[in-house]
Structures are given as structure tokens and as C-alpha cells.
Design an enzyme around this catalytic site. Structure first.
Site, PDB file in Angstrom:
ATOM      1  CB  ALA A 155      -0.920  -0.003   1.301  1.00 32.12           C
ATOM      2  CB  SER A 203       0.396   5.670   9.110  1.00 30.87           C
ATOM      3  OG  SER A 203       1.068   6.874   8.683  1.00 30.87           O
ATOM      4  CB  THR A 237       6.708  -3.770   9.714  1.00 36.10           C
ATOM      5  OG1 THR A 237       8.030  -3.172   9.042  1.00 36.10           O
ATOM      6  CG2 THR A 237       7.313  -4.825  10.605  1.00 36.10           C
ATOM      7  CG  ASP A 243      -2.697   2.842  -7.694  1.00 32.31           C
ATOM      8  OD1 ASP A 243      -3.349   4.170  -7.599  1.00 32.31           O
ATOM      9  OD2 ASP A 243      -3.240   2.235  -8.451  1.00 32.31           O
ATOM     10  N   GLY A 246      12.484   1.091   2.648  1.00 36.07           N
ATOM     11  CA  GLY A 246      13.662   0.713   1.692  1.00 36.07           C
ATOM     12  C   GLY A 246      14.510   0.121   2.554  1.00 36.07           C
ATOM     13  N   GLY A 300      11.839  -3.275   3.050  1.00 36.08           N
ATOM     14  CA  GLY A 300      13.240  -3.142   2.381  1.00 36.08           C
ATOM     15  C   GLY A 300      13.437  -4.384   1.554  1.00 36.08           C
TER      16      GLY A 300
END
EC number: 1.3.5.2
Length: 336
Positions: free
Chosen positions: A62, A175, A245, A65, A268, A297
Site C-alpha cells: 500500500a 502509519s 511491517t 497507488d 527501503g 526493504g
């Protein structure tokens, strides 16, 4: 083959402008014969997870887009699943720009987007027009101006609207860019939310004569004790899966690099080990009682295999896709 040249051009632009430009082009070719330029032939490697049959174990995470604008174009690249969103009940602009930063030397991204999206109704309209043959996940969240105490109402409203169109629903409570959101991962707040979600899921199953699994997306910045409590809650409430995660607030691996002091979630390569360790601990705790979708990552076949060896049934990519391009999809699906 051509992606290094495309990336070089895109990386001359501000990250968010590069994203918008890319999505305009993808949107433009969706539904035209030009979509064939994106199509990659990947082998079928079916995986059964959450009661669903995925054509291969690799998904798009997620956040890329958010509004479901380019589902078919992204699907042509060979993903077994695509997770759109995070979407909220009402449209919201997100945080002030700039809010997305590349840490090129570390192949990482920092974002503080803040759930910018055009709202759940708009996303549903886009999903209705799509023809993706894989599993579509819809990631839901709460509006920034909804008090955390009333946050569950936003999740239930989104569930109501996306249920008919989702292969699975992902509940984003992790988030770092929506104030207070991560507090929903703990104790009574989590139990209260999960109980409400399961009640709503049962009600919608009866209404639509179809069971849509629900997965919860968690943060990497959890102590072992917190992880144990979350695992216990997920099992008790019979949640169908866990996505591990989200992005991290930890900057220890990017100290001293350009943009490292920017606030927001880091994704990343710098997240790779941290997210894998969370998956390992979670897997030991869950003992197969619910499946784990591993993300964080993944930028190579080895990184994807590490997630699966740690206990993930499926894996997702995002930042690695930005840095490596569509070829990463084919590479991972071929060799995983």
C-alpha cells in the site's frame, strides 16, 4: 533493461513530482494497447493465504497507488496481488509539502504523506473500472481530523464501502504520519477496534454472502512485549492475517546521510533487517495460527527469501520497486 535510464531522469525531479508524473503516464496507457509495453511474463506460483489463492507470493505494498488509479498498469507487471490505499472515509490533502525524500545512498525513502487521498468513494469507482486478475487488497485508515477515540468509526465506514470490491481488507493502524494512530496498536484500544471490525466483517459477510479476510498492518518500532500482546489480540479476535511491517521512525542506519533528519517513516533497504526481525518474532509467537505478509526493504530475491524464511507466507515491495523498477517483480517471482 531501460529502467536505469528512466530512473535517472525521474530522480532529477522532486520525489513527489516524479511519482505524479509516472502515475499520469501509467494512467494514460491503462486500457490502451500500450499497456502491453508494461506486461511481463512471470511463472504461476500459487500460494494459498487467508483463504485466498494468490497466483504468486509477490504483492505491491500500500501507499504507491493510494487511489487505485493504475491498478491494471501495475498488474501487468506481474504482481500476484496489489494493495491500494491507504484510503480514508473523506478526501484529505495530507501533510504539507515537501513530504517525501529519497536517501539515495541507502536506497531508502522517508515519507510524511499523511494519508493524502481522494476518499473511499473515489477509490471504489476506480476499483470498479479495473480488470486486475490477481488479488486486490484495500488498505483503510482514519481521517486526520477524526479523534483517535472515534477512529474505529472511520475504519467501519471504509469497510462498509470497500467490502464488495476487496479481495482482502488491510487495517492500517501503524502509519507514523497520522497523530495518535499508532496508539490503536495497544491494549484496550486495539481490542476495542478488532472486536468492532470482526462484528462488522460478520455483518457484511451475511449481507454480501461472501467472506472477505481482514489483515492488520503493524509497525516495526515495537518492543518484544508489545509484539506478544498484539499477536495475542490478533489471535483472540480471529483476525485473518498480519502485515509486517510499516515504516520505521528509527534513523540509526541512515545517520549522517542527506535528508536523514526529516520527520516521517523510513522505508527501503534501511528497514530490511528490522522488519525481518519483527516477522521472525511474530512467527515464533503466532506458531502458524495466522499468516504473515512480509514487507520492508525487499529489494532482491535474497531479501524476499529472508522474509519468507523468517515466517512470511507472502511478501510485498514498494521502495525496492522505486529504486529497481519493474524488473524486480519478474526477478523475485522467477526465483522466490
Amino acid at each position: 533493461m531501460f529502467y536505469p535510464f528512466i530512473r535517472k531522469a525521474l530522480f532529477q525531479l522532486d520525489p513527489e513530482r516524479a511519482h505524479e508524473f509516472t502515475f499520469r503516464q501509467l494512467h494514460r496507457i491503462s486500457g490502451t494497447p500500450l499497456i502491453g509495453l508494461l506486461r511481463q511474463s512471470v511463472p504461476s506460483k500459487p500460494v494459498s493465504c487467508m483463504g485466498l489463492s494468490f497466483k504468486n507470493p509477490l504483492g505491491l505494498a500500500a501507499g504507491l497507488d493510494k487511489d487505485g488509479e493504475c491498478i491494471d498498469a501495475l498488474g501487468a507487471m506481474g504482481f500476484g496481488s496489489i494493495e491500494v490505499g491507504t484510503v480514508t472515509p473523506r478526501p484529505q490533502p495530507g501533510n504539507e509539502k515537501p513530504r517525501l525524500f529519497r536517501i539515495v545512498e541507502a536506497e531508502g525513502l522517508i515519507n510524511r504523506m499523511g494519508f493524502n487521498n481522494l476518499g473511499v468513494d473515489n477509490l471504489v469507482e476506480n476499483v470498479k473500472k479495473s480488470h486486475f486478475g490477481g488479488i486486490l487488497g484495500i488498505n483503510i485508515g482514519k481521517n486526520k481530523d477524526t479523534p483517535v477515540e472515534q477512529g474505529k468509526d472511520d475504519y467501519l465506514m471504509c469497510m462498509d464501502k470497500v467490502y464488495s470490491y476487496a479481495g482482502y481488507i488491510a487495517v492500517n493502524i501503524s502509519s507514523p504520519n497520522t497523530p495518535g494512530l499508532r496508539t490503536l496498536q495497544y491494549g484496550e484500544a486495539l481490542d476495542d477496534l478488532l472486536a468492532a471490525i470482526k462484528t462488522k466483517q460478520a455483518e457484511l459477510q451475511q449481507k454480501h454472502a461472501r467472506y472477505v479476510p481482514v489483515a492488520v498492518k503493524i509497525a516495526p518500532d515495537l518492543s518484544h512485549e508489545e509484539l506478544v500482546q498484539i499477536a495475542d489480540s490478533l489471535v483472540r479476535h480471529q483476525i485473518d492475517g498480519v502485515i509486517a511491517t510499516n515504516t520505521t521512525l528509527d534513523r540509526s542506519l541512515v545517520n549522517g546521510l542527506n535528508h536523514c533528519a526529516q520527520s516521517g517513516g523510513l522505508s527501503g533497504r534501511p528497514l530490511q533487517l528490522k522488519s525481518t526481525e519483527i516477522i521472525r518474532q511474530l512467527s515464533a509467537e503466532l506458531q502458524g495460527r495466522l499468516p504473515i505478509i512480509g514487507v520492508g526493504g525487499i529489494d532482491s530475491v535474497i531479501a524476499a527469501r529472508e522474509k519468507m524464511q523468517a515466517g512470511a507466507s507472502l511478501v510485498q515491495i514498494y521502495s525496492g520497486f522505486i529504486f529497481k523498477g519493474p524488473g524486480l517483480v519478474k526477478e523475485i517471482v522467477n526465483h522466490i
